[in-house]
Write a protein that holds these residues in place. Structure first.
Motif, PDB file in Angstrom:
ATOM      1  N   GLY A 204      41.276 -17.614   7.423  1.00 47.06           N
ATOM      2  CA  GLY A 204      41.476 -17.087   8.763  1.00 47.06           C
ATOM      3  C   GLY A 204      42.942 -17.131   9.152  1.00 47.06           C
ATOM      4  N   VAL A 205      43.468 -16.017   9.671  1.00 43.70           N
ATOM      5  CA  VAL A 205      44.859 -15.962  10.115  1.00 43.70           C
ATOM      6  C   VAL A 205      44.920 -15.324  11.496  1.00 43.70           C
ATOM      7  CG1 VAL A 205      45.706 -15.750   7.741  1.00 43.70           C
ATOM      8  CG2 VAL A 205      45.356 -13.677   9.108  1.00 43.70           C
ATOM      9  N   GLY A 206      46.002 -15.605  12.190  1.00 45.36           N
ATOM     10  CA  GLY A 206      46.239 -15.003  13.492  1.00 45.36           C
ATOM     11  C   GLY A 206      46.932 -13.658  13.366  1.00 45.36           C
ATOM     12  N   LYS A 207      47.348 -13.142  14.503  1.00 47.01           N
ATOM     13  CA  LYS A 207      47.929 -11.803  14.558  1.00 47.01           C
ATOM     14  C   LYS A 207      49.183 -11.682  13.702  1.00 47.01           C
ATOM     15  CE  LYS A 207      49.340  -8.292  17.949  1.00 47.01           C
ATOM     16  NZ  LYS A 207      49.546  -7.994  19.390  1.00 47.01           N
ATOM     17  N   HIS A 208      50.041 -12.706  13.693  1.00 48.94           N
ATOM     18  CA  HIS A 208      51.284 -12.620  12.915  1.00 48.94           C
ATOM     19  C   HIS A 208      50.998 -12.526  11.423  1.00 48.94           C
ATOM     20  CE1 HIS A 208      53.911 -12.894  16.259  1.00 48.94           C
ATOM     21  NE2 HIS A 208      53.712 -14.177  16.517  1.00 48.94           N
ATOM     22  N   GLY A 209      50.006 -13.282  10.952  1.00 46.63           N
ATOM     23  CA  GLY A 209      49.657 -13.222   9.544  1.00 46.63           C
ATOM     24  C   GLY A 209      49.174 -11.845   9.135  1.00 46.63           C
ATOM     25  N   TRP A 210      48.342 -11.245   9.993  1.00 46.60           N
ATOM     26  CA  TRP A 210      47.852  -9.892   9.715  1.00 46.60           C
ATOM     27  C   TRP A 210      49.003  -8.890   9.730  1.00 46.60           C
ATOM     28  CZ3 TRP A 210      43.823  -7.677   7.643  1.00 46.60           C
ATOM     29  CH2 TRP A 210      43.593  -6.313   7.863  1.00 46.60           C
ATOM     30  N   GLU A 211      49.893  -8.995  10.710  1.00 48.16           N
ATOM     31  CA  GLU A 211      51.031  -8.087  10.791  1.00 48.16           C
ATOM     32  C   GLU A 211      51.884  -8.176   9.534  1.00 48.16           C
ATOM     33  OE1 GLU A 211      52.195  -5.770  13.386  1.00 48.16           O
ATOM     34  OE2 GLU A 211      50.018  -5.936  13.533  1.00 48.16           O
ATOM     35  N   LEU A 212      52.127  -9.390   9.053  1.00 43.83           N
ATOM     36  CA  LEU A 212      52.948  -9.563   7.860  1.00 43.83           C
ATOM     37  C   LEU A 212      52.294  -8.896   6.653  1.00 43.83           C
ATOM     38  CD1 LEU A 212      55.449 -10.763   6.541  1.00 43.83           C
ATOM     39  CD2 LEU A 212      54.188 -12.901   6.220  1.00 43.83           C
ATOM     40  N   ALA A 213      50.982  -9.049   6.512  1.00 46.36           N
ATOM     41  CA  ALA A 213      50.279  -8.421   5.392  1.00 46.36           C
ATOM     42  C   ALA A 213      50.387  -6.899   5.454  1.00 46.36           C
ATOM     43  CB  ALA A 213      48.817  -8.849   5.395  1.00 46.36           C
ATOM     44  N   ARG A 214      50.256  -6.331   6.628  1.00 41.37           N
ATOM     45  CA  ARG A 214      50.311  -4.870   6.767  1.00 41.37           C
ATOM     46  C   ARG A 214      51.737  -4.345   6.603  1.00 41.37           C
ATOM     47  NH1 ARG A 214      46.671  -2.414   5.210  1.00 41.37           N
ATOM     48  NH2 ARG A 214      46.468  -0.754   6.753  1.00 41.37           N
ATOM     49  N   ILE A 215      52.717  -5.135   7.017  1.00 37.54           N
ATOM     50  CA  ILE A 215      54.118  -4.754   6.790  1.00 37.54           C
ATOM     51  C   ILE A 215      54.405  -4.714   5.300  1.00 37.54           C
ATOM     52  CG2 ILE A 215      56.498  -5.617   6.983  1.00 37.54           C
ATOM     53  CD1 ILE A 215      55.666  -6.589   9.835  1.00 37.54           C
ATOM     54  N   ARG A 216      53.940  -5.707   4.567  1.00 40.13           N
ATOM     55  CA  ARG A 216      54.157  -5.743   3.125  1.00 40.13           C
ATOM     56  C   ARG A 216      53.424  -4.613   2.411  1.00 40.13           C
ATOM     57  NH1 ARG A 216      56.741 -10.264   1.464  1.00 40.13           N
ATOM     58  NH2 ARG A 216      55.922 -10.112  -0.669  1.00 40.13           N
ATOM     59  N   ALA A 217      52.382  -4.083   3.052  1.00 41.21           N
ATOM     60  CA  ALA A 217      51.685  -2.908   2.518  1.00 41.21           C
ATOM     61  C   ALA A 217      52.405  -1.614   2.879  1.00 41.21           C
ATOM     62  CB  ALA A 217      50.252  -2.869   3.025  1.00 41.21           C
ATOM     63  N   GLY A 218      53.436  -1.706   3.725  1.00 35.46           N
ATOM     64  CA  GLY A 218      54.223  -0.534   4.088  1.00 35.46           C
ATOM     65  C   GLY A 218      53.556   0.408   5.060  1.00 35.46           C
ATOM     66  N   VAL A 219      52.657  -0.126   5.914  1.00 38.40           N
ATOM     67  CA  VAL A 219      51.894   0.706   6.839  1.00 38.40           C
ATOM     68  C   VAL A 219      52.502   0.620   8.240  1.00 38.40           C
ATOM     69  CG1 VAL A 219      49.639   1.115   7.870  1.00 38.40           C
ATOM     70  CG2 VAL A 219      49.800   0.352   5.489  1.00 38.40           C
ATOM     71  N   PRO A 220      53.014   1.717   8.793  1.00 36.04           N
ATOM     72  CA  PRO A 220      53.584   1.686  10.148  1.00 36.04           C
ATOM     73  C   PRO A 220      52.478   1.587  11.188  1.00 36.04           C
ATOM     74  CG  PRO A 220      53.510   3.921   9.365  1.00 36.04           C
ATOM     75  CD  PRO A 220      53.048   3.065   8.208  1.00 36.04           C
ATOM     76  N   ASP A 221      52.831   1.152  12.353  1.00 36.76           N
ATOM     77  CA  ASP A 221      51.864   1.060  13.451  1.00 36.76           C
ATOM     78  C   ASP A 221      52.666   1.152  14.741  1.00 36.76           C
ATOM     79  OD1 ASP A 221      49.211   0.809  14.332  1.00 36.76           O
ATOM     80  OD2 ASP A 221      49.479  -1.312  14.765  1.00 36.76           O
ATOM     81  N   LEU A 222      53.021   2.372  15.110  1.00 39.83           N
ATOM     82  CA  LEU A 222      53.918   2.557  16.254  1.00 39.83           C
ATOM     83  C   LEU A 222      53.303   2.013  17.531  1.00 39.83           C
ATOM     84  CD1 LEU A 222      55.360   6.140  15.744  1.00 39.83           C
ATOM     85  CD2 LEU A 222      56.035   3.990  14.674  1.00 39.83           C
ATOM     86  N   GLY A 223      54.140   1.398  18.353  1.00 39.65           N
ATOM     87  CA  GLY A 223      53.729   0.894  19.643  1.00 39.65           C
ATOM     88  C   GLY A 223      54.562   1.519  20.742  1.00 39.65           C
TER      89      GLY A 223
END
Length: 347
Positions: A204-223
């Motif tokens: 189980g991870v929090g929001k930062h852990g998930w964000e780091l995984a998706r960044i390393r996957a190279g997936v943008p997520d504009l806000g």
């Protein structure tokens, strides 16, 4: 976040901040797990789930997003973006078949804008769009064992290759990017059981852990800080499979097509590392110069300190080896590789 679901997360160690799981009492360890590509599971209540029903959903969306939406009719999730008439990305979204219709997963902080714009274009089409975020619990699963963990969460032995899988407890949706990642959608009454099943093999991870995984996957997520700033090719939607050049007209299509056929892409998405905190929307400059060379799109802390991020930067500056410095920073950014090949550009 649903009250009962929040209590469930807190009962397994989740710390809730601003409607999202901050961590499970080991923020550094969670970041290490994400950085290493270990199997992780998180709560996605901070995102928005829209459901669409009616006889004209796909024909309507075909004129609103950058990708061909019809593969969703056969169970394949479709990544795309909704654009302004000038071809700027308002936000990315993921379309997939769901229940008796279809659903869109999109960033929660852009949901009001995207929902309003899509609703505005429906006019007399037979399309009913509903924010169903409070009707479903969504989990994110990523990492080396993500396929198995997602299957366990939805209650099935295996997942459909590249497609949406419906299990006894809910639905597993493959997420964009070359790294294994899934969104698990379950009714609230099945959420605890789904979490327990996934957590048997995932951390189980929090929001930062998930964000780091998706960044390393190279997936943008504009806000909100970067919406309506970039054209789709600049955010690497093309190598991620989020653009169709043969589907026909949609809002902003002329700019996207012109960029493709003229081959004049000046900026693109890069993965970067900094020794200091980075935030979406933060400007990036060439060292010793005042002209902006790009902006941070998505950022997360690293376990050893500093930040990892995705940034849209000028190709010429990066390839020329000019040091790039984030606004307010001193040390230059380090450019890291992405897990997918990038299309060639020409002048």
């Amino acid at each position: 976040m649903l009250v009962e679901w929040q209590r469930t997360l807190e009962s397994v160690g989740g710390r809730i901040q601003d409607g999202a799981v901050a961590d499970f009492n080991d923020p550094e360890g969670e970041l290490v797990a994400a950085e290493r590509g270990e199997t992780i599971v998180t709560d996605l209540s901070h995102r928005t789930l829209l459901t669409l029903t009616g006889t004209e959903v796909l024909s309507f969306l075909q004129g609103q997003v950058t990708n061909d939406v019809y593969p969703a009719e056969h169970g394949t999730p479709v990544l795309g973006a909704h654009l302004t008439p000038k071809g700027r990305v308002i936000g990315e979204l993921l379309l997939f078949p769901f229940e008796d219709g279809f659903a869109l997963d999109l960033p929660g902080d852009l949901a009001p804008t995207l929902t309003k714009r899509l609703t505005m274009f429906i006019l007399h089409a037979d399309v009913r769009l509903i924010d169903a975020s409070s009707d479903w619990v969504r989990l994110g699963v990523a990492g080396e064992g993500a396929r198995e963990a997602a299957a366990q969460a939805v209650g099935t032995q295996s997942l459909v290759p590249e497609g949406v899988t419906r299990g006894e407890r809910g639905t597993a949706v493959p997420l964009s990017g070359p790294e294994p990642a899934f969104m698990v959608v379950v009714p609230p009454e099945s959420a605890r059981e789904a979490w327990t099943a996934a957590a048997a093999t995932a951390r189980g991870v929090g929001k930062h852990g998930w964000e780091l995984a998706r960044i390393r996957a190279g997936v943008p997520d504009l806000g909100p800080a970067t919406t309506e700033t970039f054209i789709p090719q600049e955010t690497n939607l093309e190598p991620l499979g989020g653009i169709s050049y043969t589907k026909g007209c949609y809002t902003g299509q002329e700019v996207v097509a012109r960029t493709k056929h003229l081959g004049r892409l000046k900026r693109r998405l890069y993965r970067v590392i900094a020794d200091t905190p980075l935030t979406p929307g933060q400007a990036v400059y060439a060292e010793g110069a005042d002209k902006t060379q790009g902006r941070i799109v998505r950022a997360a802390p690293r376990p050893q300190g500093g930040s990892e991020a995705l940034a849209v930067l000028r190709i010429e500056t990066v390839e020329g080896g000019t040091p790039l410095v984030p606004e307010g920073g001193q040390a230059a950014l380090r450019i890291e590789s992405l897990p997918y090949p990038l299309p060639e550009t020409s002048d």
